[in-house]
Design an enzyme around this catalytic site. Structure first.
Site: not given
Ligand code: BG6
Length: 478
Positions: A184, A377
């Site tokens: 990101e 993701e």
């Molecule tokens: C993404 C990141 O922004 O979202 C991860 O690459 C992160 O590292 C994921 O864990 C989910 O966000 P959060 O804040 O729910 O853990």
């Protein structure tokens, strides 16, 4: 059309959210080790003053800083990888911890113990035929680079990153084909300490400094891409951005114009890494605000000549935008805050669940970039209850079913997607709030927000569901 043969089904996580062992094996402190816990109501903890950073770095109490303990993957990786193998994972996307390899960040030689840990872990993945997909920098860098150089605002950090990244590529090129240079990368603009190790109060002009820090990362990414392409031509290098999908609130032309502008701004980081040059919307903004970075002719050449091989992104939620945005009800979606969409439900953390948005995003991005696409993701972070040794997470299965179903439609639309790694495949520490109770996993980890618990692992109902999806190569979504 079905998912292509060899589709990379799997899961994803980052070193700083799972490994723990923050001071074991010669590891140095990283930016991830200085963030205390936030919560669902007050939101994420993204900013720290220089003083707070110094205090945290002198504080040995790992209870206050949840990412220091993670889920103890460092000591339990064999057990966890065996569980991923039971689900039939074809791939695991994870990051290397930079400060495990170069504890300070600016030393000449790597920490052998850190390299040995990743060698053992990768050997374990190989035993099960699980393909590693690497992110070289995922929301952490050696803290020393923050304190001494103010992170990526300093051009010298390019050299230190390259030393680290080349060390890893040289060491693991036989076993790892896919390399993502930054997670990101756009995070630098929204959460600069996490994204770029930049302390705002140490800069004269924070906006300019953010773009400078980002520019240094783009140059570093291109220089690494050059090295990889020249040295190991079979390897593939990818970019990774947050997909901040938005819809216009109405068909009023002013709303659509606002939507177009924000969509272009959000695409900018991937544009740079695919096209090798900055988009006109940024150039225009820099001209008007006078906050553009210093860019040499050599930088421009390096960026133009060394672009990525594939595009990857994270996708969790969508937002709405309009010309009169300020008056509308707001909610968050990963790194952004925007207007609510009345047609969508949301998680307890306010992220609006939008499976169609995944198909939309894949089509929108492929139309623009024409490169192989990878969903790095996607996932549901919510509250889970452990009962009788499992979690009945039908809601997570619904989330997966609808998102994978829409990804399948995107493939039918003609988008070449080569993999899907579900985020937080095992419960881990939240990036934004450092909570444990925001759980994503197929595997429940017995640990609460305060760090109490046995750390025992329990497969949830979604564990078996995902196993069937993988076994049927995405055909069985019942
Ligand atoms: C993404 C990141 O922004 O979202 C991860 O690459 C992160 O590292 C994921 O864990 C989910 O966000 P959060 O804040 O729910 O853990």
């Amino acid at each position: 059309m079905a998912f292509p043969n060899g589709f990379l089904w799997g899961g994803a996580f980052a070193a700083n959210q799972v490994e723990g062992a923050f001071d074991a094996g010669g590891k140095g402190l990283s930016t991830a080790d200085i963030f205390p816990r936030g919560d669902r109501k007050s939101g994420g903890v993204f900013y720290r003053t220089y003083k707070q950073i110094l205090e945290a770095s002198a504080d040995k109490d790992d209870r206050k800083y949840p990412k220091r303990r993670g889920i103890d993957f460092y000591h339990r990786y064999k057990e966890d990888i065996a569980l991923f193998a039971q689900m039939g994972f074809k791939a695991l996307r994870f990051s290397f911890s930079w400060s495990r390899i170069f504890p300070q960040g600016d030393e000449e030689t790597p920490n052998q113990e850190g390299l040995r840990f990743y060698r053992d872990m990768i050997d374990e993945l190989k035993r099960y035929g699980i393909t590693p997909i690497i992110t070289l920098s995922h929301f952490e860098m050696p803290l020393h680079l923050v304190l001494k150089y103010n992170g990526w605002t300093d051009r010298r950090v390019i050299e230190y990153y390259l030393r680290y990244a080349k060390t890893m590529v040289d060491e693991f090129h036989d076993d790892i084909r896919y390399w993502i240079t930054f997670n990101e990368i756009d995070a630098t603009l929204h959460i600069p300490l996490i994204g770029a190790g930049m302390v705002i109060e140490k800069t004269e002009d924070p906006e300019k400094a953010k773009y400078q820090a980002l520019h240094h990362q783009f140059v570093a990414s291109s220089l690494l891409t050059k090295y990889v392409h020249q040295t190991y031509p079979d390897l593939k290098v990818g970019c990774m951005s947050t997909k901040n999908l938005k819809y216009p609130a109405t068909c009023k032309p002013e709303d659509c114009m606002q939507w177009l502008y924000e969509t272009q701004m959000d695409a900018a980081c991937t544009d740079v890494q695919v096209f090798g040059e900055y988009p006109y919307v940024w150039k225009k903004m820099w001209e008007e605000k006078g906050n553009g970075p210093l860019i040499s002719e050599e930088d421009r050449r390096v960026m133009k000549e060394n672009t990525v091989d594939f595009v990857s992104f994270s996708y969790y939620a969508s937002l709405v935008t309009s010309a009169e945005g300020s008056q509308k009800e707001k909610t968050s979606a990963n790194l952004l805050v925007g207007e609510k969409n009345p047609y969508l439900k949301q998680t307890p953390w306010g992220w609006q669940i939008d499976p169609v948005g995944l198909r939309f995003s894949l089509n929108q991005m492929y139309d623009r970039y024409k490169l192989p696409m990878f969903v790095a993701e996607n996932g549901l972070g919510t509250l889970d209850v452990l009962e009788n040794g499992t979690v009945n997470d039908e809601y997570r299965i619904d989330y997966l079913r609808s998102h994978i179903g829409e990804m399948k439609k995107a493939i039918d639309d003609g988008v070449p997607v080569f993999g899907y790694t579900y985020w937080g495949c095992i419960d881990c520490i939240s990036a934004s709030t450092s909570e444990m109770s925001k759980r994503y996993g197929f595997i429940y980890v017995d640990q609460d927000d305060e760090g109490n618990g046995t750390l025992k692992r329990y497969p949830k109902k979604s564990f078996d569901w995902y196993r069937k999806v993988i076994a049927s190569n995405g055909e069985d979504l019942r």
